[in-house]
Design an enzyme around this catalytic site. Structure first.
Site, mmCIF file in Angstrom:
data_model
loop_
_atom_site.group_PDB
_atom_site.id
_atom_site.type_symbol
_atom_site.label_atom_id
_atom_site.label_comp_id
_atom_site.label_asym_id
_atom_site.label_seq_id
_atom_site.Cartn_x
_atom_site.Cartn_y
_atom_site.Cartn_z
ATOM 1 N N GLY A 41 0.784 -1.237 0.000
ATOM 2 C CA GLY A 41 0.000 0.000 0.000
ATOM 3 C C GLY A 41 0.808 1.274 0.000
ATOM 4 O O GLY A 41 0.233 2.367 -0.029
ATOM 5 N N PRO B 36 5.377 -4.788 -0.695
ATOM 6 C CA PRO B 36 5.188 -3.663 -1.606
ATOM 7 C C PRO B 36 5.019 -4.117 -3.048
ATOM 8 O O PRO B 36 5.690 -5.044 -3.492
ATOM 9 C CB PRO B 36 6.507 -2.891 -1.459
ATOM 10 C CG PRO B 36 7.511 -3.949 -1.138
ATOM 11 C CD PRO B 36 6.792 -4.959 -0.289
ATOM 12 N N ARG C 158 3.082 -1.581 -5.804
ATOM 13 C CA ARG C 158 3.036 -0.282 -6.471
ATOM 14 C C ARG C 158 4.290 0.553 -6.234
ATOM 15 O O ARG C 158 4.819 1.161 -7.148
ATOM 16 C CB ARG C 158 1.811 0.487 -5.936
ATOM 17 C CG ARG C 158 1.519 1.796 -6.639
ATOM 18 C CD ARG C 158 0.398 2.550 -5.905
ATOM 19 N NE ARG C 158 -0.695 1.696 -5.516
ATOM 20 C CZ ARG C 158 -1.762 1.426 -6.283
ATOM 21 N NH1 ARG C 158 -1.865 1.968 -7.462
ATOM 22 N NH2 ARG C 158 -2.718 0.612 -5.847
ATOM 23 N N CYS D 213 -15.044 -0.600 -27.441
ATOM 24 C CA CYS D 213 -16.447 -0.207 -27.527
ATOM 25 C C CYS D 213 -17.093 -0.164 -26.144
ATOM 26 O O CYS D 213 -17.930 -1.003 -25.795
ATOM 27 C CB CYS D 213 -17.180 -1.161 -28.456
ATOM 28 S SG CYS D 213 -16.414 -1.156 -30.078
HETATM 29 C C1 LIG Z 1 -2.183 -6.127 -3.569
HETATM 30 C C2 LIG Z 1 -1.551 -6.535 -2.318
HETATM 31 C C3 LIG Z 1 -0.330 -5.996 -1.919
HETATM 32 C C4 LIG Z 1 0.407 -4.933 -2.701
HETATM 33 O O1 LIG Z 1 -0.181 -3.675 -2.623
HETATM 34 P P1 LIG Z 1 0.596 -2.408 -3.204
HETATM 35 O O2 LIG Z 1 -0.329 -1.294 -3.026
HETATM 36 O O3 LIG Z 1 0.851 -2.669 -4.648
HETATM 37 O O4 LIG Z 1 1.829 -2.224 -2.431
HETATM 38 C C5 LIG Z 1 0.245 -6.470 -0.759
HETATM 39 N N1 LIG Z 1 -0.358 -7.424 -0.012
HETATM 40 C C6 LIG Z 1 -1.541 -7.962 -0.365
HETATM 41 C C7 LIG Z 1 -2.137 -9.010 0.491
HETATM 42 C C8 LIG Z 1 -2.182 -7.539 -1.524
HETATM 43 O O5 LIG Z 1 -3.356 -8.064 -1.851
#
Ligand SMILES: *Cc1c(COP(=O)(O)O)cnc(C)c1O
Length: 428
Positions: free
Chosen positions: A239, A274, A276, A357
């Site tokens: 996140g 991590p 993103r 579309c």
């Molecule tokens: C999607 C996800 C992440 C990664 O989230 P990011 O925002 O890309 O860092 C980490 N742990 C779990 C369990 C996820 O589902």
């Protein structure tokens, strides 16, 4: 370092002109910077080095084998959410003993596959799942490590579709239920219940939701220890945010300064997942303008050859991506200017759309863009995470190719799909 920058009027990835790549590989194309990936990874590693930390790259954010291999070679672990992702992590050279496996609907065949490969830990999301893992572990004569994924009922202030830690979400186990499982942990004698996990959603632009979640979990850990269960691992999920607009956002050291004291108080090893943060701004999607059109109502459209099937985030999450011509006589502002009255000479307000579309096949509405014409290239920034992995061949559009840049070199790391690829496996 900024992997994607304009030198003069043209966009580069590291030391390669985007133009040069596109003249060889065509459009649409995803282009990634190896050194941006490494820089992001190391920034996280350094920020959290004060405690024993395992970084597990979230494979769902970008599962290309070459991308995963870069991280495997740095010693990264992997966060997987399916058997297929585990297969990819292993194929890319990932060490299964550094893989954590989350997801609310792990199937028996996926659990068995993970047991055969002796993954590091299952992040368990329900009692039913725990029972399945316990039984399958007994049959396989293994004792896998297990963390309970806690749903702490915390709002991470993200888009409703990317929030995962509120009580109405399908993810995790609520605190009182977790207490019950812990009291009855003797029932699950074929697993080693040694961790707690939390993932609140994404992207999270303040550290506060993590802190609130960890405070709740700290109390739970103390209860566990009172029950004689040693919780050795705290997994704080992913996140970590990136900037989609050019604005400054908080960085790993800012997260770490508030999170590490709590982890130390827990006396746990840290796991983080991590996605993103590592790959989001390490990739762009390059598209070519097919047509421009203006309606009699004065609405202007730029129609490009990438579409929602290539990058679904705007359609799915109302996500914002910066878009700018690859060759631009007007400088891209440092920070996206939301003020539409500020449109400079040579620019216009346009909707940037794809050929699919669906009305939701729109990358941007009323976006200030330098005037473009047929054949011009557009860069869609911050497309490295949840870009290609969420792509499909909807409208029978072959999926884009992926390219990796390293210094002044580049290579295709996934071929563009062909029409034949579209029908592979279909029997007449
Ligand atoms: C999607 C996800 C992440 C990664 O989230 P990011 O925002 O890309 O860092 C980490 N742990 C779990 C369990 C996820 O589902």
């Amino acid at each position: 370092m900024d992997a994607f920058e304009y030198r003069g009027k043209t966009l580069f990835c590291e030391d390669v002109r985007i133009d040069d790549i596109i003249s060889q590989v065509g459009t649409p194309a995803y282009i990634y910077s190896k050194n941006a990936i490494l820089a992001q990874y190391h920034e996280l590693e350094i920020a959290f080095q004060d405690v024993d930390t395992t970084i597990c790259f979230s494979v769902k954010s970008n599962s290309n084998l070459s991308i995963c291999k870069i991280l495997a070679e740095e010693g990264s672990g992997f966060d997987v959410v399916s058997g297929g992702e585990l297969f990819r992590a292993i194929k890319a050279g990932g060490d299964p003993s550094r893989v954590v496996f989350a997801g609310v609907g792990k199937m028996d065949r996926e659990i068995k596959y993970a047991l055969e490969n002796d993954i590091f830990m299952f992040n368990v999301e329900s009692v039913a799942e725990l029972e399945h893992i316990n039984k399958l572990a007994e049959e396989a004569d293994k004792t896998p490590r297990v963390a309970l994924r806690i749903n702490p009922d915390i709002d991470a202030n993200t888009h409703a579709k990317t929030t995962t830690g509120k009580k109405e979400n399908k993810f995790g186990i609520d605190l009182s239920e977790a207490e019950k499982i812990i009291k009855q942990s003797a029932r699950y004698s074929n697993v080693d219940l040694c961790g707690l996990h939390v993932h609140l959603g994404s992207p999270i632009y303040t550290v506060d939701p993590y802190v609130r979640a960890l405070r709740k979990i700290l109390a739970l850990i103390q209860n566990c220890r009172n029950e004689g269960l040693d919780i050795e691992y705290i997994n704080i999920g992913g996140g970590y945010c990136i900037s989609y607009t050019g604005e400054k956002v908080i960085r790993p050291k800012d997260y770490a300064s508030k999170i590490l004291p709590l982890v130390k108080e827990m006396q746990c090893n840290l796991i983080m997942e991590p996605g993103r943060f590592i790959i989001g701004n390490s990739g762009v999607l390059i598209s070519q303008v097919i047509y421009t059109k203006e309606t009699i109502h004065g609405k202007k459209f730029v129609i490009c050859d990438a579409a929602m099937n290539d990058l679904i985030r705007p359609a799915l999450y109302d996500a914002f991506h910066r878009i700018w011509p690859v060759n631009a006589s007007i400088k891209m502002p440092e920070v996206e200017n939301p003020d539409k009255t500020m449109v400079k000479k040579g620019m216009e307000l346009v909707d940037i759309v794809g050929p699919v579309c669906e009305s939701s096949d729109t990358f941007a509405t009323y976006r200030a863009l330098p005037k473009v014409k047929e054949g011009d290239l557009l860069a869609i920034f911050s497309a490295g995470a949840y870009g290609f992995t969420m792509s499909s061949s909807y409208n029978s559009r072959p999926r884009a190719c992926e390219v990796l840049v390293d210094g002044d070199q580049f290579r295709i790391i996934r071929k563009r799909e062909t029409y034949e690829d579209l029908v592979r496996g279909e029997d007449l």
